[in-house]
Write an enzyme that holds these catalytic residues in place. Structure first.
Site, PDB file in Angstrom:
ATOM      1  N   GLU A 179      -3.547   7.613  -4.282  1.00 49.41           N
ATOM      2  CA  GLU A 179      -3.702   6.235  -3.343  1.00 49.41           C
ATOM      3  C   GLU A 179      -3.248   5.117  -4.453  1.00 49.41           C
ATOM      4  O   GLU A 179      -3.984   5.072  -5.546  1.00 49.41           O
ATOM      5  CB  GLU A 179      -4.869   5.959  -2.937  1.00 49.41           C
ATOM      6  CG  GLU A 179      -4.868   4.791  -1.822  1.00 49.41           C
ATOM      7  CD  GLU A 179      -6.381   4.476  -1.306  1.00 49.41           C
ATOM      8  OE1 GLU A 179      -7.144   4.282  -2.103  1.00 49.41           O
ATOM      9  OE2 GLU A 179      -6.179   4.492   0.074  1.00 49.41           O
ATOM     10  N   TYR A 231       0.946  -1.187   0.007  1.00 50.37           N
ATOM     11  CA  TYR A 231      -0.085  -0.184  -0.231  1.00 50.37           C
ATOM     12  C   TYR A 231       0.971   1.207  -0.013  1.00 50.37           C
ATOM     13  O   TYR A 231       1.731   1.237   0.796  1.00 50.37           O
ATOM     14  CB  TYR A 231      -0.855   0.195   1.460  1.00 50.37           C
ATOM     15  CG  TYR A 231      -1.957   1.309   1.462  1.00 50.37           C
ATOM     16  CD1 TYR A 231      -3.079   1.278   0.661  1.00 50.37           C
ATOM     17  CD2 TYR A 231      -1.350   2.357   2.074  1.00 50.37           C
ATOM     18  CE1 TYR A 231      -3.838   2.333   0.804  1.00 50.37           C
ATOM     19  CE2 TYR A 231      -2.115   3.372   2.013  1.00 50.37           C
ATOM     20  CZ  TYR A 231      -3.334   3.492   1.304  1.00 50.37           C
ATOM     21  OH  TYR A 231      -3.992   4.824   1.456  1.00 50.37           O
TER      22      TYR A 231
END
Ligand code: ADP
Ligand code: MG
Length: 399
Positions: free
Chosen positions: A207, A119
Site C-alpha cells: 500500500e 492512493y
C-alpha cells in the site's frame, strides 16, 4: 509478515522505484546523524511501527496538542528535538488499538514539496483470483473516509497473474489517477515496476499512501506498507532478517518458533487442537456452549511431546486462560503417544487450571488409560460436545 516503512522503501528502491532518501535511526544521535546526511532544509521524522495512521496518531504520554507520529522539521536541531520527544513513547493510531505501539525506531527522510497526493495499493484479491491494483486521486490521510463516503473515487484494476502485467493496465492506472503528460508516463512505468516488485517479493499487500506528484513533476512513493505471504518466506531467506519481533505478539512469536499456528483471542478457554479445521470446530462448539475461546492453536499433524509441552506453556502464559480443552485426533500420531505428551507437559508446567481432554483415533483406549492412571486431575471427554460442556462447566465452577 509485515515490515517497517523504511524497509519497504529500501526493497522498492532496489527495484528502481522512486522513493525519497532517508535513514532509519535507533537513537537520537542516529537520527541527528541521519539528518546530517540529507540535503535539507526540510526533513521529516517518522515513527516506525507496524501500523498506519501515524500522521494523525497521538502519543499517549505527551500532552494534548502534541504533534503526531509524522513530523516536519526545518533544521537538524528540530530533528533532534522531535526525536527526543518521540523515542520510547507510545503512539496510538486508528490501526494500533487503544494500547498503542512503542516507538523504538524513527525514519529521518527528505521533506518533499507535494503538489498532489494519490492512493495506490496492490493486493491479492481472493474473490477474483487476481492481483488487484486499487487507486484513487484522493490519497493521503483521509483515504478511509473517501472509501466510506465516495467509493466511486476508488478504481480497481484486476490483473490476471497468469497473463501478467500488460501495457493497458498501466494506461488504466494512469487514467484512474488523472495523470497527464510526463506524469502519465511515469505512472504507467511505476505501475509495472510495482507489480513486478509485488510478484518478485511474494507480497500479499503493498500500500502506497500517499504516492505523490512533486512540485517539480516527479512521482514519488512517500509512504509504503508491505506484507508478505508467510507461506513463501522459505524462498526469501533475506526477508526473514527484516522481521521485527518487537512488533509482534510475544506469544505468537514463541509459537512460530515451535512451528505451532497460534492466534490469541479474547476468551478464557485455552484450546489445543490438531488440524485447523478441528480447531475451528472446537472454537465454534465452545461458543455454542456459551463461553469464548482464549486462542486458536493448531499443533499440527505430527504433534509430539515437545510440541504439546510448548503449546501448554504458551496457552498458560496467557493470564486470561481459566481452563484448557485439548481436542486431538490421533491419526498420524497415536493417541497413547499424545497422552504421554499431555501428562508429561501437565507435570512440567504445574497445571493449575481445569484440563479437559478429548482423544479420538488410533489407540484411543490406551491413551485414555494413560490419562486416567496419571494421577493428574484430567477430565476425560468422549466427544466434542461432551468436551465443550465439561470445560465450560469446570471454568464456571472455578470462577
Ligand atoms: P501515515 O500514513 O502512517 O499517517 P505517512 O507516511 O503517510 O504516514 O505520512 C502522513 C502524511 O505526512 C502524508 O500524507 C504526507 O502528507 C506527509 N508526509 C509524509 N512523508 C513526507 C515527506 N517525506 N515529505 C513531505 N511530507 C510527507
Ligand atoms: Mg500513509
Amino acid at each position: 509478515m509485515n515490515v517497517h516503512e523504511y524497509q519497504a522503501k529500501e526493497l522498492l528502491a532496489a527495484q528502481g522505484i522512486p522513493v525519497p532518501v532517508g535513514y532509519a535511526a535507533l537513537s537520537v544521535d542516529e537520527a541527528v546523524a541521519a539528518a546530517g546526511k540529507l540535503p535539507g532544509p526540510l526533513y521529516v521524522v517518522k515513527a516506525q511501527i507496524h501500523a498506519g495512521g501515524r500522521g494523525k496518531g497521538k502519543f499517549k504520554e505527551l500532552p494534548e496538542g502534541a504533534k503526531g507520529g509524522v513530523r516536519l522539521a526545518r533544521s537538524v536541531d528540530e530533528v533532534r528535538a522531535n526525536a527526543e520527544e518521540m523515542f520510547g513513547q507510545t503512539l496510538v493510531t486508528i490501526q494500533t488499538g487503544a494500547e498503542g505501539k512503542q516507538v523504538n525506531r524513527l525514519y529521518v527522510t527528505d521533506g518533499v514539496d507535494i503538489a498532489k497526493e494519490y492512493y495506490l495499493a496492490l493486493l491479492v484479491d481472493r474473490g477474483s483470483g487476481r492481483i488487484a491494483m486499487v487507486a484513487s486521486t484522493e490519497g493521503g490521510m483521509d483515504i478511509e473516509q473517501v472509501a466510506h463516503d465516495t467509493p466511486d473515487k476508488i478504481t480497481t484494476i484486476l490483473i490476471d497473474p497468469a497473463q501478467g502485467f500488460m501495457p493497458h493496465h498501466g494506461r488504466a492506472l494512469a487514467y484512474a489517477l488523472e495523470l497527464e503528460g510526463d506524469l502519465n508516463k511515469q505512472g504507467q512505468a511505476l505501475a509495472r515496476k510495482l507489480y513486478d516488485a509485488f510478484i518478485a517479493l511474494d507480497c500479499s499487500m503493498l500500500e502506497i499512501n500517499p504516492l505523490v506528484a512533486t512540485e517539480d513533476g516527479k512521482l514519488l512513493v512517500l509512504d509504503a506498507k508491505m506484507s508478505f505471504d508467510s507461506n513463501a518466506m522459505f524462498r526469501h531467506k533475506d526477508l526473514e532478517a527484516l522481521r521485527d519481533e518487537t512488533e509482534e505478539d510475544p506469544m505468537e512469536v514463541e509459537a512460530s518458533r515451535h512451528d505451532l499456528a497460534y492466534v490469541k483471542l479474547d476468551g478464557n478457554i485455552g484450546c489445543m487442537v490438531n488440524g485447523a479445521g478441528l480447531a475451528m470446530a472446537t472454537m465454534d462448539i465452545i461458543k455454542l456452549n456459551g463461553a469464548e475461546p482464549a486462542n486458536f492453536l493448531d499443533v499440527g499433524g505430527g504433534a509430539n511431546k515437545e510440541k504439546v509441552t510448548a503449546a501448554f506453556k504458551i496457552i498458560l502464559s496467557d493470564p486470561s486462560v481459566k481452563g484448557i480443552l485439548v481436542n486431538i485426533f490421533g491419526g498420524i500420531m497415536r493417541c497413547d503417544i499424545i497422552a504421554d505428551g499431555i501428562v508429561a507437559a501437565a507435570r512440567e508446567v504445574d497445571l493449575k487450571v481445569p484440563l479437559v481432554v478429548r482423544l479420538e483415533g488410533t489407540n484411543v483406549e490406551e491413551g485414555k488409560a494413560i490419562l486416567a492412571q496419571s494421577g493428574l486431575p484430567i477430565v476425560a471427554a468422549n466427544d466434542l460436545g461432551d468436551a465443550a460442556r465439561k470445560i465450560v462447566a469446570q471454568v464456571r465452577e472455578a470462577a
